[in-house]
Motif scaffolding. Structure first.
Motif, PDB file in Angstrom:
ATOM      1  N   ALA A   1       0.666  -1.273  -0.046  1.00  0.00           N
ATOM      2  CA  ALA A   1       0.054   0.013   0.045  1.00  0.00           C
ATOM      3  C   ALA A   1       0.820   1.156   0.026  1.00  0.00           C
ATOM      4  N   ARG A   2       1.925   1.126   0.609  1.00  0.00           N
ATOM      5  CA  ARG A   2       2.689   2.298   0.889  1.00  0.00           C
ATOM      6  C   ARG A   2       3.502   2.678  -0.381  1.00  0.00           C
ATOM      7  N   THR A   3       4.059   1.903  -1.097  1.00  0.00           N
ATOM      8  CA  THR A   3       4.652   1.910  -2.466  1.00  0.00           C
ATOM      9  C   THR A   3       3.658   2.328  -3.394  1.00  0.00           C
ATOM     10  N   LEU A   4       2.536   1.637  -3.494  1.00  0.00           N
ATOM     11  CA  LEU A   4       1.446   1.951  -4.599  1.00  0.00           C
ATOM     12  C   LEU A   4       1.208   3.522  -4.359  1.00  0.00           C
ATOM     13  N   SER A   5       0.746   3.859  -3.153  1.00  0.00           N
ATOM     14  CA  SER A   5       0.525   5.141  -2.818  1.00  0.00           C
ATOM     15  C   SER A   5       1.614   6.300  -3.451  1.00  0.00           C
ATOM     16  N   ARG A   6       2.800   5.900  -3.410  1.00  0.00           N
ATOM     17  CA  ARG A   6       3.918   6.803  -4.131  1.00  0.00           C
ATOM     18  C   ARG A   6       3.885   6.536  -5.449  1.00  0.00           C
ATOM     19  N   LEU A   7       3.544   5.529  -5.909  1.00  0.00           N
ATOM     20  CA  LEU A   7       3.646   5.325  -7.580  1.00  0.00           C
ATOM     21  C   LEU A   7       2.632   5.701  -8.413  1.00  0.00           C
ATOM     22  N   THR A   8       1.340   5.650  -7.850  1.00  0.00           N
ATOM     23  CA  THR A   8       0.192   6.002  -8.521  1.00  0.00           C
ATOM     24  C   THR A   8      -0.153   7.402  -8.587  1.00  0.00           C
ATOM     25  N   ARG A   9       0.088   8.169  -7.547  1.00  0.00           N
ATOM     26  CA  ARG A   9       0.051   9.733  -7.542  1.00  0.00           C
ATOM     27  C   ARG A   9      -1.406  10.061  -8.060  1.00  0.00           C
ATOM     28  N   HIS A  10      -2.456   9.489  -7.354  1.00  0.00           N
ATOM     29  CA  HIS A  10      -4.000   9.868  -7.602  1.00  0.00           C
ATOM     30  C   HIS A  10      -4.323   9.201  -8.944  1.00  0.00           C
ATOM     31  N   GLN A  11      -3.527   8.160  -9.608  1.00  0.00           N
ATOM     32  CA  GLN A  11      -4.137   7.550 -10.944  1.00  0.00           C
ATOM     33  C   GLN A  11      -4.896   6.422 -10.497  1.00  0.00           C
ATOM     34  N   ALA A  12      -5.101   6.099  -9.416  1.00  0.00           N
ATOM     35  CA  ALA A  12      -5.816   4.741  -9.054  1.00  0.00           C
ATOM     36  C   ALA A  12      -6.404   5.017  -7.654  1.00  0.00           C
ATOM     37  N   ASP A  13      -7.409   4.058  -7.389  1.00  0.00           N
ATOM     38  CA  ASP A  13      -8.071   4.370  -6.072  1.00  0.00           C
ATOM     39  C   ASP A  13      -7.689   2.999  -5.382  1.00  0.00           C
ATOM     40  N   ILE A  14      -6.870   3.305  -4.419  1.00  0.00           N
ATOM     41  CA  ILE A  14      -6.405   2.046  -3.248  1.00  0.00           C
ATOM     42  C   ILE A  14      -7.095   2.075  -2.370  1.00  0.00           C
ATOM     43  N   THR A  15      -7.645   0.715  -2.005  1.00  0.00           N
ATOM     44  CA  THR A  15      -8.126   0.360  -0.676  1.00  0.00           C
ATOM     45  C   THR A  15      -7.730  -0.552  -0.046  1.00  0.00           C
ATOM     46  N   LEU A  16      -7.357  -0.429   1.386  1.00  0.00           N
ATOM     47  CA  LEU A  16      -6.845  -1.375   2.190  1.00  0.00           C
ATOM     48  C   LEU A  16      -7.845  -2.018   3.114  1.00  0.00           C
ATOM     49  N   LEU A  17      -7.882  -3.499   2.997  1.00  0.00           N
ATOM     50  CA  LEU A  17      -9.096  -4.017   4.063  1.00  0.00           C
ATOM     51  C   LEU A  17      -8.088  -4.536   5.092  1.00  0.00           C
ATOM     52  N   ASN A  18      -8.475  -4.064   6.386  1.00  0.00           N
ATOM     53  CA  ASN A  18      -7.649  -4.624   7.340  1.00  0.00           C
ATOM     54  C   ASN A  18      -8.782  -5.065   8.657  1.00  0.00           C
ATOM     55  N   PRO A  19      -8.479  -5.769   9.461  1.00  0.00           N
ATOM     56  CA  PRO A  19      -9.279  -5.737  10.609  1.00  0.00           C
ATOM     57  C   PRO A  19      -9.214  -4.795  11.814  1.00  0.00           C
ATOM     58  N   THR A  20      -7.730  -4.347  11.785  1.00  0.00           N
ATOM     59  CA  THR A  20      -7.435  -3.406  12.669  1.00  0.00           C
ATOM     60  C   THR A  20      -6.886  -2.117  11.761  1.00  0.00           C
ATOM     61  N   ASP A  21      -6.655  -0.745  12.540  1.00  0.00           N
ATOM     62  CA  ASP A  21      -6.310   0.519  12.087  1.00  0.00           C
ATOM     63  C   ASP A  21      -4.964   0.696  12.111  1.00  0.00           C
ATOM     64  N   TYR A  22      -4.180  -0.424  12.424  1.00  0.00           N
ATOM     65  CA  TYR A  22      -2.648  -0.227  12.495  1.00  0.00           C
ATOM     66  C   TYR A  22      -1.940  -1.276  11.811  1.00  0.00           C
ATOM     67  N   PHE A  23      -0.682  -1.196  11.782  1.00  0.00           N
ATOM     68  CA  PHE A  23       0.253  -2.161  11.185  1.00  0.00           C
ATOM     69  C   PHE A  23       1.251  -2.388  12.366  1.00  0.00           C
ATOM     70  N   LEU A  24       1.257  -3.849  12.668  1.00  0.00           N
ATOM     71  CA  LEU A  24       1.795  -4.219  13.975  1.00  0.00           C
ATOM     72  C   LEU A  24       3.275  -4.752  13.623  1.00  0.00           C
ATOM     73  N   TYR A  25       4.430  -4.075  14.289  1.00  0.00           N
ATOM     74  CA  TYR A  25       5.688  -4.693  14.018  1.00  0.00           C
ATOM     75  C   TYR A  25       5.929  -5.638  15.084  1.00  0.00           C
ATOM     76  N   LEU A  26       5.731  -6.745  14.198  1.00  0.00           N
ATOM     77  CA  LEU A  26       5.689  -8.199  15.018  1.00  0.00           C
ATOM     78  C   LEU A  26       6.872  -8.583  15.790  1.00  0.00           C
ATOM     79  N   PRO A  27       8.234  -8.209  15.302  1.00  0.00           N
ATOM     80  CA  PRO A  27       9.318  -8.779  15.982  1.00  0.00           C
ATOM     81  C   PRO A  27       9.429  -8.222  17.462  1.00  0.00           C
ATOM     82  N   LEU A  28       9.050  -6.944  17.740  1.00  0.00           N
ATOM     83  CA  LEU A  28       9.059  -6.436  18.927  1.00  0.00           C
ATOM     84  C   LEU A  28       7.791  -6.820  20.168  1.00  0.00           C
ATOM     85  N   LEU A  29       7.071  -7.594  19.507  1.00  0.00           N
ATOM     86  CA  LEU A  29       5.583  -8.270  20.392  1.00  0.00           C
ATOM     87  C   LEU A  29       6.367  -8.855  21.667  1.00  0.00           C
ATOM     88  N   PRO A  30       7.265  -9.637  21.796  1.00  0.00           N
ATOM     89  CA  PRO A  30       7.867 -10.123  22.820  1.00  0.00           C
ATOM     90  C   PRO A  30       8.190  -8.976  23.973  1.00  0.00           C
TER      91      PRO A  30
END
Length: 665
Positions: free
Chosen positions: A19-48
């Motif tokens: 999603a982050r790379t497409l947002s930079r490449l398309t520049r309003h030339q496409a509608d990007i929709t991200l479907l996710n159960p939560t509103d955050y990205f989890l940095y899993l390696p620091l979960l312990p």
């Protein structure tokens, strides 16, 4: 001409990077929709470190809407994909349903806990794949140490102070290393009366710790664990899990209240429903991360079997490092397929090494193939994590600094219950709550789970449930792991997701209880004898209709029958109509004459339909005392009847002067 629609399912390492790379490449030339159960990205390696109290949960949670410009976020879980119709069906967190149309679809749903057919594991173990599981483990470990410190019995103290971690990979090794340091710090400040100390066990069927890493780093990690007191047992696993301990494959029985399952992960079950070629549960794609025969469908991350061009005949492993790189290449190829970006490129990778944080200043790392250990490896490990995180770097560094100079806070908040994080879950990143749609199919604890032996359950008299408080949760252990999403399963009685027992919230209340049919002469109920009151409208149940429904009739709106009610039934249980209040009709109500000398036939001679409320047939058992109406109903409510409030509409009220109050109904 409308812009092309790109839908990305999942916001893990692969989905977020796409999603982050497409947002930079398309520049309003496409509608990007991200479907996710939560509103955050989890940095899993620091979960312990979250489970050990080093980092706060928001430090490892990066806001999607705040870091992904020109990307529309839709909260929900994908539960169906129509490849021919090019639509994605999803369910939002509140149970609503929706559909997303796409011209390009990127599947990056990630992975879930891997389950093995070991008796008792699904009921008594917890995974470690999301924030809810980390928060639950942090509270549970804190609670067990506190209960062990107050216990006078050495056997109970030993069982509560024993923590078993299954799986000696990256996650399991870090959980055991950080957990031992966390519990040791608690015991130093609050020594136990029995003189015991916490014991952590790390089990795995492999021959050594961290089998994916270099053998020298594996020996370094094992040496650090043993120096801290971790009982490392290689070639050993769990044979059976019970409510009060585990049976190991070597015949040893270990009394414990904690079983952490870090054996591995498996791809999200969503991709299995597509009917496309698979490779060990992963969707087969070409080196361009595109599904053969489906030019509009891409897959990356743990759900995709990506050919490893550096090792012909093999596929890239399911690691965060590969998923992060998959996302960048996938975004470039999606943009190229729409004619927005450049040319397509195949996925190739170069191994940059791995890092394992062992807590404190200890770590094991091999950056660029150079093996390191000790404080130098610890500095490299934390520097790598700060560079790899897409946000919250300053806050994470600040928490690390505070943890180095200040004592760690060991408190249990009780925000996540054991039944909220079952091991067998298709959505480990979302804690289950009462009333969610998936509770009926995959709900709470399994039926027959032992009482008084769950981590975070109820007292010894019952199983863990939604109504348990933080204090009541202390004497129990793990939840019964409900079946995965979409599978058949029924939780135990009095648990979220199933029909509650009688006299419990969510079912038809007992007589003389709030919400049920009030006793005569009480507020909200049927008018008392010789009192003025309207006659119920026509076509309504007569006054002598029993309040309790017969088996087979529709349950109340909050009950657990699971079937859809007819409109008439829905109208019967509308919350805005108080119990006992007559329904409005076009005809004016007729006044009833007070009855002076009512004649009541003998019970044996009365037909069933004419028995008064509460009457029982000859030979029937007497009702319980709590359900029997008062012998002498009067204007004063009984002791167990609450006064009329905003949720109970007042019924006929008797005035002191003997006249009916104006406006009474």
């Amino acid at each position: 001409m409308s812009r092309p629609r790109i839908v990305i399912v999942g916001a893990g390492f692969a989905g977020y990077r796409t999603a982050r790379t497409l947002s930079r490449l398309t520049r309003h030339q496409a509608d990007i929709t991200l479907l996710n159960p939560t509103d955050y990205f989890l940095y899993l390696p620091l979960l312990p470190q979250v489970a050990a109290g080093i980092l706060e949960p928001r430090r490892v949670s990066v806001s999607l809407s705040g870091t992904l410009p020109r990307v529309r976020l839709v909260l929900g879980e994908a539960d169906g994909i129509d490849l021919d119709g090019r639509t994605v069906h999803y369910t939002d967190p509140e149970g609503g349903e929706g559909t997303l149309r796409y011209d390009r679809l990127v599947l990056a749903a990630g992975s879930v806990n891997k389950l093995l057919p070991i008796p008792g594991v699904a009921e008594h173990a917890h995974g470690f794949r999301g924030l809810p599981e980390a928060l639950y483990l942090r509270d549970h470990v804190t609670r067990q140490v506190e209960l062990a410190a107050a216990a006078g019995d050495r056997a109970e103290c030993a069982a509560r102070c024993t923590f078993v971690v299954v799986g000696a990979g990256y996650t399991g090794t870090e959980v055991a290393a950080h957990g031992q340091m966390y519990t040791d710090a608690q015991v130093r400040r609050h020594p136990m009366r029995t003189g015991m100390r916490p014991r952590w066990m790390l089990l795995d069927v492999a021959e050594r710790v961290l089998p994916e890493m270099d053998e020298r780093l594996s020996r370094t990690a094992e040496r650090v664990l043993r120096q801290r007191g971790v009982d490392v047992r290689m070639g050993t696993s769990v044979k059976e899990a019970t409510h009060d301990g585990v049976l190991l494959t070597d015949g040893t029985t270990v009394d414990t209240r904690t079983l952490v399952w870090c054996v591995g992960v498996r791809p999200d079950p969503l991709v299995e429903s597509l009917g496309l070629p698979m490779e060990r549960g992963r969707l087969l794609v070409d080196p361009h991360l595109q599904v053969p025969g489906r030019p509009e469908l891409f897959a990356c991350g743990d759900v995709a079997a990506v050919p490893d061009l550096n090792r012909p005949g093999q596929y890239t492993p399911m690691t965060a490092q590969h998923a992060w790189r998959h996302g960048k290449v996938c975004a470039q190829n999606v943009a190229a397929s729409l004619g927005i970006g450049g040319e397509r490129r195949a996925y190739r990778h170069r191994d940059m090494g791995f890092v394992v944080d062992l807590g404190g200043a200890k770590a094991a790392a091999n950056p660029l193939g150079v093996p390191m250990s000790g404080p130098a490896a610890g500095a490299v490990t934390r520097g790598y994590h700060l560079a790899a995180m897409p946000g919250n770097r300053v806050r994470v560094a600040a928490d690390w600094l505070l943890d180095a100079v200040l004592p760690r806070q060991a408190v249990q908040l009780g925000l996540v219950r054991s039944w909220s994080v079952p091991l067998e879950s298709a959505s480990p990143e979302v804690a289950r709550v009462p009333g969610r749609p998936d509770n009926d199919a995959a709900g709470g604890p399994a039926d027959g789970a032992p009482a008084g032996a769950r981590s975070g359950g109820d007292s010894a008299a019952g199983r863990s449930g939604a109504g348990a408080g933080a204090g009541a949760e202390a004497g129990a252990h793990r939840p019964g792991g409900g079946p995965a999403r979409g599978r058949q399963g029924e939780p135990a009685a009095n648990q979220p997701g199933r029909e509650p027992a009688k006299n419990q919230p969510g079912r038809e209340p007992a007589k003389n209880q709030p919400g049920g049919e009030p006793a005569k002469g009480q507020p909200g109920g049927e008018p008392a004898k010789n009192q003025p009151g309207p006659e119920p409208a026509k076509n309504q149940p007569p006054k002598n209709q029993p309040a309790e429904k017969q088996p087979g009739e529709a349950q109340s709106a909050a009950g657990g029958s699971g079937r859809q009610r007819r409109p008439a039934e829905a109208a019967e249980s509308r919350p805005d109509r108080a119990p006992g209040k007559p329904r409005k009709t076009s005809e004016p109500p007729r006044a009833t004459k007070p009855s002076t000398t009512p004649t009541t036939p003998k019970p044996s001679a009365m037909p069933k339909s004419s028995r008064p409320p509460g009457a029982r047939a000859p030979g029937a058992p007497a009702p319980s005392r709590s359900a029997r109406p008062p012998a002498d109903p009067g204007p004063e409510p009984p002791a167990n009847q609450p006064p009329p409030g905003p949720d109970i509409a007042p019924g006929p009220v008797k005035r002191t002067d003997g006249r009916a109050a104006e406006g009474d109904s």
